[in-house]
Design an enzyme around this catalytic site. Sequence first.
Site, short mmCIF file in Angstrom:
data_model
loop_
_atom_site.label_atom_id
_atom_site.label_comp_id
_atom_site.label_asym_id
_atom_site.label_seq_id
_atom_site.Cartn_x
_atom_site.Cartn_y
_atom_site.Cartn_z
N HIS A 188 -46.80 52.53 22.11
CA HIS A 188 -46.23 52.58 23.45
C HIS A 188 -44.74 52.28 23.31
CE1 HIS A 188 -50.29 52.13 25.45
NE2 HIS A 188 -50.54 51.60 24.26
N PHE A 189 -43.91 53.30 23.40
CA PHE A 189 -42.47 53.11 23.23
C PHE A 189 -41.74 52.98 24.56
CE2 PHE A 189 -42.03 54.96 18.63
CZ PHE A 189 -42.61 53.80 18.14
N ARG A 190 -42.47 52.96 25.69
CA ARG A 190 -41.99 52.48 27.00
C ARG A 190 -40.95 53.35 27.69
NH1 ARG A 190 -46.36 49.43 27.59
NH2 ARG A 190 -46.30 47.39 26.60
N ASN A 228 -48.50 55.85 29.45
CA ASN A 228 -48.37 54.92 30.57
C ASN A 228 -46.95 54.41 30.71
OD1 ASN A 228 -48.90 53.62 28.08
ND2 ASN A 228 -49.63 51.77 29.08
N HIS A 231 -59.23 54.37 26.19
CA HIS A 231 -59.22 52.91 26.24
C HIS A 231 -60.51 52.53 26.94
CE1 HIS A 231 -57.02 48.93 27.15
NE2 HIS A 231 -58.24 48.80 27.62
N HIS A 286 -58.80 51.10 19.68
CA HIS A 286 -58.82 49.65 19.48
C HIS A 286 -60.20 49.02 19.78
CE1 HIS A 286 -57.89 50.15 23.69
NE2 HIS A 286 -56.59 50.13 23.54
N ASP A 296 -51.26 50.05 18.10
CA ASP A 296 -51.18 49.76 19.54
C ASP A 296 -49.91 48.99 19.84
OD1 ASP A 296 -51.79 49.74 22.21
OD2 ASP A 296 -53.31 48.16 22.09
N HIS A 338 -43.53 43.69 25.01
CA HIS A 338 -42.96 43.08 26.21
C HIS A 338 -41.94 42.07 25.74
CE1 HIS A 338 -46.16 44.78 28.77
NE2 HIS A 338 -47.00 44.42 27.82
#
Length: 442
Positions: free
Chosen positions: A64-66, A96, A181, A234, A305, A309
Site C-alpha cells: 500500500h503506497f498510499r 484503497n 482480504h 495475509h 502488506d 502510517h
Amino acid sequence: MPKNFDLIIRNADIINHAGRGKGDIGIKDGRFAEFGDLSQASAADVFDATGLLAMPGVIDTQVHFREPGLEWKEDLETGSQAAVLGGVVAVFEMPNTNPTTTTHDAFFDKLKRARHRMHCDHAFYVGGSHENINHLGDLERLPGCCGVKVFMGASTGTLLIADDAGVAAVLGAVRRRATFHSEDEYRLAERRPLAREGDWTSHDFVRDPQSAIQSTHRLVKLAREAGKRIHVLHVTTREEIEFLAGHKDIATVEITPQHLTLEAPEAYERLKGLAQMNPPIRDRYHVEGLWRGIAGGVADVLGSDHAPHTLEEKAKPYPQSPSGMPGVQTLLPVMLNHVAQGRLSLERLVDLTSTGAQRVFGVANKGRMAEGYDGDVTLVDLKAKRVLKHADMRTRSGWTPFDGLEVTGWPKATIIRGKVVMRDDEIVNPSQGEACRFMETL
C-alpha cells in the site's frame, strides 16, 4: 568472436531453476541471455558478485503506497525506494487510496503517476466495490493490472464488500484470479465494542481467529459455486492453513513475514500501536500453524502488506490507532534471517518471493532467472549481519516493527531488467520502473 552483453554478473553463487552453483550471468537488452562461464565475454557493465548469492528478483505482491490522497504516509516514489533498498524488483500496489482505484480513470492515473517515478517495476490492483461490479471484467484486463482486490472485512479506507451476494457477483464478473482480504465484517462489527481502551493486546481478541476462519470458509464456498480462482491474502490462522490445504485447486495463499515473526501478546506489549495490523498478529499456536503452511507447501507467496502510517497516528490510544505497518524494505532481510536460523531453505524462499508470484498471477517474463526472462536479480550476502533500525527505513513513515532486530543475510544489489538500481544500500540509477505485464492480458 567474443560474446558481448550489456551486463555480466561474474562469479555469483546462482540459485534458479537449474539448482545452485557458481557461474556468470549475461544480460542483454534487458533480458537474461546466458548463464555459465562467460570469462571470455565482454560487457558494457560488469558486476563482481564474488561471495554473493544471485536469486531471481524478489516480487512483493502486496503493498500500500498510499498515493493518491494519503501521501503524508507514503507515495509511489518513496515506497519504491524502500522496495529496491530491500532487494525488491517489482511490487503490486493496493487500491484503497483516495480516490479508490475502482475506475478506468483512477487506474490510468496511477499508471501515469508511477511511470519512471517508481524505482521498481509495478502493477496495480483494481478495487472491487458494489458500484463497479459490472465493469470488473474490463478493468481486470487493463495493462498493468494484477487483478481485482476485495475487502470482505473493513480495514484502512472505504472499500468493502461484506455480503455473500456481493462477493458472488464479483466472482461472477471476473475471469482472472481474484484477491481477497478475508475477515468476516459482520463478526468484526459485533466484536468492535470489545476493544479495551489503550490496550493493544485486545486487537487479536476483537478481530479474533474465528473472524478470519469463517470468512475464508464462506469465500471458498462461493468460489467453488462460481468455478473461479481466488487468492487469500495475509492468512493468519492455523485453521485456515489446514482448511485451504484441501482447496489448492482454486485457492492460493499469501503469508506475511510479520505474521511469521512477531507473536502476541509480546509484540503488542513491546510495540503497542506499531504491532497493530489487520488481520492481527496472533499467538504462537497460529504462528506455528503458518510455518506448517510454509513447510507443507500450502503457502504460495510472501507479501509484505507494506501499509505505513505515521508514528503520530500510531501513537493514538487503541482502538483509535490505525492498523498497518511498513514492510517492503524488510521482507527479504527478515526472511533471510529465518533461512540463517534453519527455518526455511533458500529454494523455498525463492519459490515464495519470485516463482510463486509468477505462478499465482501469471506475470509475463518475471519471476524466473532463465533465458528470455527480464534480467531481474536480487544479490544477497548470506553472511552479512545487520541490525534493522528505524533510521535506515526509506519509507516516508520512518519506522519498522523490527527495529533492533539483528538479521543474518542482506540484499547487496537490486538489478531490474539488466540495470543496477541499488548497490550497497545506495540507489545508483534514476527511477525507470515500468508496468508489469500479465499473460492473461497480453
